[in-house]
Design an enzyme around this catalytic site. Sequence first.
Site, PDB file in Angstrom:
ATOM      1  N   GLY A   1     -10.817  54.348   7.112  1.00  0.00           N
ATOM      2  CA  GLY A   1     -12.271  54.267   7.230  1.00  0.00           C
ATOM      3  C   GLY A   1     -12.817  53.541   8.434  1.00  0.00           C
ATOM      4  O   GLY A   1     -14.020  53.620   8.712  1.00  0.00           O
TER       5      GLY A   1
ATOM      6  N   GLU B   1      -4.555  52.941   5.822  1.00  0.00           N
ATOM      7  CA  GLU B   1      -4.483  54.391   6.003  1.00  0.00           C
ATOM      8  C   GLU B   1      -5.456  54.846   7.091  1.00  0.00           C
ATOM      9  O   GLU B   1      -6.331  55.680   6.843  1.00  0.00           O
ATOM     10  CB  GLU B   1      -4.838  55.086   4.684  1.00  0.00           C
ATOM     11  CG  GLU B   1      -3.974  54.674   3.507  1.00  0.00           C
ATOM     12  CD  GLU B   1      -4.482  55.207   2.170  1.00  0.00           C
ATOM     13  OE1 GLU B   1      -5.626  55.724   2.109  1.00  0.00           O
ATOM     14  OE2 GLU B   1      -3.738  55.110   1.188  1.00  0.00           O
ATOM     15  N   PRO B   2      -5.334  54.316   8.305  1.00  0.00           N
ATOM     16  CA  PRO B   2      -6.285  54.728   9.337  1.00  0.00           C
ATOM     17  C   PRO B   2      -6.019  56.166   9.793  1.00  0.00           C
ATOM     18  O   PRO B   2      -4.874  56.556   9.974  1.00  0.00           O
ATOM     19  CB  PRO B   2      -6.000  53.756  10.485  1.00  0.00           C
ATOM     20  CG  PRO B   2      -4.563  53.386  10.314  1.00  0.00           C
ATOM     21  CD  PRO B   2      -4.319  53.378   8.826  1.00  0.00           C
TER      22      PRO B   2
ATOM     23  N   CYS C   1     -21.050  84.057  14.658  1.00  0.00           N
ATOM     24  CA  CYS C   1     -22.334  84.646  14.251  1.00  0.00           C
ATOM     25  C   CYS C   1     -23.020  83.822  13.174  1.00  0.00           C
ATOM     26  O   CYS C   1     -23.116  84.238  12.017  1.00  0.00           O
ATOM     27  CB  CYS C   1     -22.098  86.079  13.796  1.00  0.00           C
ATOM     28  SG  CYS C   1     -21.377  87.044  15.121  1.00  0.00           S
TER      29      CYS C   1
HETATM   30  N1  LLP Z   1      -7.365  57.456   3.019  1.00  0.00           N
HETATM   31  C1  LLP Z   1      -7.987  58.300   2.173  1.00  0.00           C
HETATM   32  C2  LLP Z   1      -7.651  58.244   0.757  1.00  0.00           C
HETATM   33  C3  LLP Z   1      -8.957  59.202   2.661  1.00  0.00           C
HETATM   34  O1  LLP Z   1      -9.580  60.009   1.822  1.00  0.00           O
HETATM   35  C4  LLP Z   1      -9.252  59.221   4.047  1.00  0.00           C
HETATM   36  C5  LLP Z   1     -10.250  60.158   4.596  1.00  0.00           C
HETATM   37  C6  LLP Z   1      -8.556  58.346   4.894  1.00  0.00           C
HETATM   38  C7  LLP Z   1      -7.626  57.466   4.343  1.00  0.00           C
HETATM   39  C8  LLP Z   1      -8.772  58.305   6.375  1.00  0.00           C
HETATM   40  O2  LLP Z   1     -10.067  57.953   6.708  1.00  0.00           O
HETATM   41  P1  LLP Z   1     -10.412  57.599   8.243  1.00  0.00           P
HETATM   42  O3  LLP Z   1      -9.614  56.381   8.633  1.00  0.00           O
HETATM   43  O4  LLP Z   1     -10.050  58.765   9.067  1.00  0.00           O
HETATM   44  O5  LLP Z   1     -11.879  57.343   8.225  1.00  0.00           O
HETATM   45  N2  LLP Z   1     -13.937  65.230   7.735  1.00  0.00           N
HETATM   46  C9  LLP Z   1     -14.692  64.000   7.834  1.00  0.00           C
HETATM   47  C10 LLP Z   1     -13.886  62.809   7.378  1.00  0.00           C
HETATM   48  C11 LLP Z   1     -13.344  62.931   5.969  1.00  0.00           C
HETATM   49  C12 LLP Z   1     -12.509  61.761   5.566  1.00  0.00           C
HETATM   50  C13 LLP Z   1     -11.786  62.011   4.300  1.00  0.00           C
HETATM   51  N3  LLP Z   1     -10.908  60.970   3.874  1.00  0.00           N
HETATM   52  C14 LLP Z   1     -15.194  63.848   9.265  1.00  0.00           C
HETATM   53  O6  LLP Z   1     -14.955  64.732  10.087  1.00  0.00           O
HETATM   54  O7  LLP Z   1     -15.886  62.868   9.570  1.00  0.00           O
END
Ligand code: LLP
Length: 419
Positions: free
Chosen positions: A239, A273-274, A341
């Site tokens: 996140g 979990e980055p 389209c």
């Molecule tokens: N861990 C879990 C359980 C998750 O569901 C996610 C992302 C992450 C880690 C990684 O999150 P990050 O560090 O990348 O923020 N498609 C959307 C983002 C969806 C994220 C879903 N889960 C976008 O393009 O902004």
Amino acid sequence: MDYFSYENGTMYCEGVSLEQIASEIGTPFYVYSAKSFSDSFNTFSNAFKGREKIICFAVKSCPNIGILSLLGSLGAGADIVSGGELHRALRAGINPEKIVYAGVGKTRQEIREALDAGILMFNAESAQELDVLNEEAKKAGKRARIAIRVNPNVDPKTHPYISTGLKKNKFGISVETVREQFRYAAGLDSLDVEGVHCHIGSQLTDVSPFADAAKIMVSLIKDLRADGIDIKYLDMGGGLGITYNDETAPEHEDYAKAILEAAGNLDITLIFEPGRNLSGNAGVLVTRVLYTKDSGTKHFKIVDAAMNDLARPSLYDAYHGILPVCETAETITCDVVGPVCETGDFLAKDRIAADVPVGGLFAVMSAGAYGMSMASNYNSRPRAAEVLVSGGNYYIIRRRETYADLTGPESVPSFLRNR
Ligand code: LLP
């Protein structure tokens, strides 16, 4: 974005000219900087120096096995959410003992595959899933290590589609009832309950929600240990945000401080979990201008990448910088749109961009996360190539799809053959 910079007016990635790649492999393509990945990974890791930790890259953000292999070589594990992601992580040589598996809808088959692989931990998301994990582990004559994903009801203050830690979201088990579920899980004979997990949302640009969530998790760990459940892992999810435009991304040190202050001297292995934080600014999408046109009220740059290649602008109204690969003196206010389209097919709207002529190239910035991973074949467009730059060379890590790839898995039913 130091890894993508101009030299003599043209954009390079780590010393490799994007124009040269485009002329050799065609457009559109994603290009990633290996150095960006390794620098971000090391910065993330160093922020937690001295603490037991596992950094599990969120595969969903950038799942190419070339990228996973690079991160694996740096010591990363993987955060997966499907059997397909497990397959990728294993193919890329990621150590199964560094794989954590989240997701609200794991199938029995996916669970069996992950048990066979010997992953570190399932992050269970419901009471029913606990029973299924227990049953499948028992059938396989194994034990399933689990964490329960806790929904801490913390507002991440991000886009509603990527907020996950609120009561109204489908993820995890509510913090109010989760202690009971932990006790229940601990009583199941084929489960080892070893972790607590949360992931409150994506693209957070303020660290205070992380601090709030961490406090809730730490207090839960203390309660669970008092209940006799030996929690070894605190998985804080992903996140951590990045800069796309003018937002200020938190410093890694501030993120670490928010979590470490809550953790105090708790004896625990931290898991992170980055996804985006490592991949987002490591990649750009390079696209060529096909046509330009004026509607009277608008100027359009029609490019050869579209919403099927990069869905984020259409889906979330997300901002991506649009830079010329060869700098131009003139700028123009325009919509940068693709050939699909749909009116929703745009990469940028009402943007002051370089006035790149037909045949020229744009780099769509910060496209490394959730770019290629969310690409589709909509409008029967073969998906783009992916390229990794390292040490002054570039490597094709996914070839451009062909028309044969489009129809490969399909077949004409027998009653229509021989017409
Ligand atoms: N861990 C879990 C359980 C998750 O569901 C996610 C992302 C992450 C880690 C990684 O999150 P990050 O560090 O990348 O923020 N498609 C959307 C983002 C969806 C994220 C879903 N889960 C976008 O393009 O902004």
